[in-house]
Each structure stands twice: as structure tokens, then as C-alpha cells.
Write an enzyme that holds these catalytic residues in place. Structure first.
Site, PDB file in Angstrom:
ATOM      1  N   VAL A  78       0.872  -1.176   0.000  1.00  0.00           N
ATOM      2  CA  VAL A  78       0.000   0.000   0.000  1.00  0.00           C
ATOM      3  C   VAL A  78       0.905   1.221   0.000  1.00  0.00           C
ATOM      4  O   VAL A  78       1.916   1.238   0.695  1.00  0.00           O
ATOM      5  CB  VAL A  78      -0.992   0.002   1.195  1.00  0.00           C
ATOM      6  N   ALA A  79       0.561   2.191  -0.809  1.00  0.00           N
ATOM      7  CA  ALA A  79       1.406   3.387  -0.890  1.00  0.00           C
ATOM      8  C   ALA A  79       0.566   4.597  -1.273  1.00  0.00           C
ATOM      9  O   ALA A  79      -0.411   4.480  -2.017  1.00  0.00           O
ATOM     10  CB  ALA A  79       2.519   3.193  -1.916  1.00  0.00           C
ATOM     11  N   VAL A  80       0.996   5.735  -0.753  1.00  0.00           N
ATOM     12  CA  VAL A  80       0.437   7.038  -1.107  1.00  0.00           C
ATOM     13  C   VAL A  80       1.603   7.900  -1.563  1.00  0.00           C
ATOM     14  O   VAL A  80       2.684   7.859  -0.963  1.00  0.00           O
ATOM     15  CB  VAL A  80      -0.279   7.686   0.104  1.00  0.00           C
ATOM     16  N   GLU A 112       2.832  -7.004   6.851  1.00  0.00           N
ATOM     17  CA  GLU A 112       4.151  -6.835   7.457  1.00  0.00           C
ATOM     18  C   GLU A 112       4.568  -5.387   7.272  1.00  0.00           C
ATOM     19  O   GLU A 112       4.251  -4.778   6.254  1.00  0.00           O
ATOM     20  CB  GLU A 112       5.216  -7.728   6.797  1.00  0.00           C
ATOM     21  N   ASN A 117       9.741   1.937   9.904  1.00  0.00           N
ATOM     22  CA  ASN A 117       8.683   2.721   9.258  1.00  0.00           C
ATOM     23  C   ASN A 117       7.663   3.132  10.324  1.00  0.00           C
ATOM     24  O   ASN A 117       6.533   2.667  10.361  1.00  0.00           O
ATOM     25  CB  ASN A 117       8.025   1.919   8.130  1.00  0.00           C
ATOM     26  N   TYR A 124      -1.191   2.005  11.188  1.00  0.00           N
ATOM     27  CA  TYR A 124      -1.794   0.677  11.359  1.00  0.00           C
ATOM     28  C   TYR A 124      -2.314   0.487  12.782  1.00  0.00           C
ATOM     29  O   TYR A 124      -3.405  -0.060  12.978  1.00  0.00           O
ATOM     30  CB  TYR A 124      -0.800  -0.428  10.997  1.00  0.00           C
TER      31      TYR A 124
END
Length: 156
Positions: A78-80, A112, A117, A124
């Protein structure tokens, strides 16, 4: 000031091969050890749930990939985009990934994350993911080292 997104004007669509140039470019700007184009190609060929989020002008804002295994969905990536982080889009994508997992009849979502990070870890944890384990030397790191992965689960 953070923009307020009109979610109805955003384009949220299944990822296609034609999206991969943009996806790989975004991936390379936000991760120190990005996925390769082959990773994304393989995920699409495997039929994983893969979605992109674009603004009304077509700019790629983010994406996620989700793999369903028996009764558990694995959030693979997942990335923005770096310029759009901190504007609620990560939460939107998590909401969509969880909704996707529910729609597939899954009982939980697993992921994971690198211990380094901290921003993602906080996101999360605030969302409700719980740490359930650790994978030793899971991720590549600087200077040919390896970094552990924190394994987290969100029950549906």
C-alpha cells in the site's frame, strides 16, 4: 493546509497493466527498497486485488494490492504518493482494502511492516491492527543488511 478530498471526485479503480508505469514510479519514490515492475506484473497475473486511486486530473495518488488466502487477506503493498501523505488518503486506501477483504469473505487482514517505518506503524496501530509476530531479517536494508518485519493483523 491539508486539502479536503471530495471522495466522489476521486477515481478508485482496479489496477490495470496500463497503470504500472505510474505505479512503479510512485513506488520508487516512497520506498527505499521498492517492488519491481515484475512484482506488480506477477500480482496482476495472479489475480490479486489491486486498486489505484487517482485525482480528477488522473494523477496517481496511491494504490494497494491484496492477496486472499483461505480466510485471511494479506495486504501486500500500500502506498500514497509522498506529496499527498498526511492527507487521509492512506486511511482511505486501508478502508478500501478492509472492505475488499470483507467482500471476499475473509476473517482478517495480515500485513508486514518495517520497524523503522514508524509512520506506517502508527497508522496501522491507530486503525486497529495488532502486532502478532515478527519475521527476522525479512526485508532488505542498507549496506546489504536485513531488517525484521513486524507482523500485524486486523480482525474483520
Amino acid at each position: 493546509m491539508k486539502p479536503v478530498w471530495d471522495l466522489a471526485r476521486l477515481q478508485y479503480e482496479p489496477m490495470q497493466s496500463s497503470d504500472l508505469d505510474d505505479v512503479v514510479a510512485l513506488e520508487q519514490t516512497v520506498y527505499p527498497h521498492p517492488w519491481s515492475r515484475v512484482n506488480f506484473d506477477d500480482s496482476l497475473a495472479s489475480g490479486y486485488q489491486a486498486w489505484v486511486l487517482r485525482d480528477s486530473a488522473g494523477e496517481l495518488l496511491g494504490y494497494f494490492l491484496l492477496m486472499a488466502i483461505v480466510d485471511e487477506a494479506h495486504l501486500l503493498n500500500v502506498a500514497v504518493s509522498a506529496e499527498r501523505q498526511g492527507q487521509g488518503l492512506g486511511r482511505f486506501l486501508l478502508n478500501q482494502a478492509v472492505a475488499c477483504a470483507r467482500g471476499l469473505g475473509m476473517e482478517s487482514v495480515l500485513l508486514e511492516v518495517r520497524p523503522s517505518n514508524t509512520r506506517a506503524l502508527e497508522i496501522y496501530q491507530r486503525y486497529g491492527f495488532q502486532q502478532i509476530g515478527r519475521r527476522k531479517a525479512y526485508y532488505p536494508a542498507a549496506n546489504q543488511q536485513r531488517e525484521d518485519a513486524i507482523v500485524m493483523r486486523f480482525g474483520l
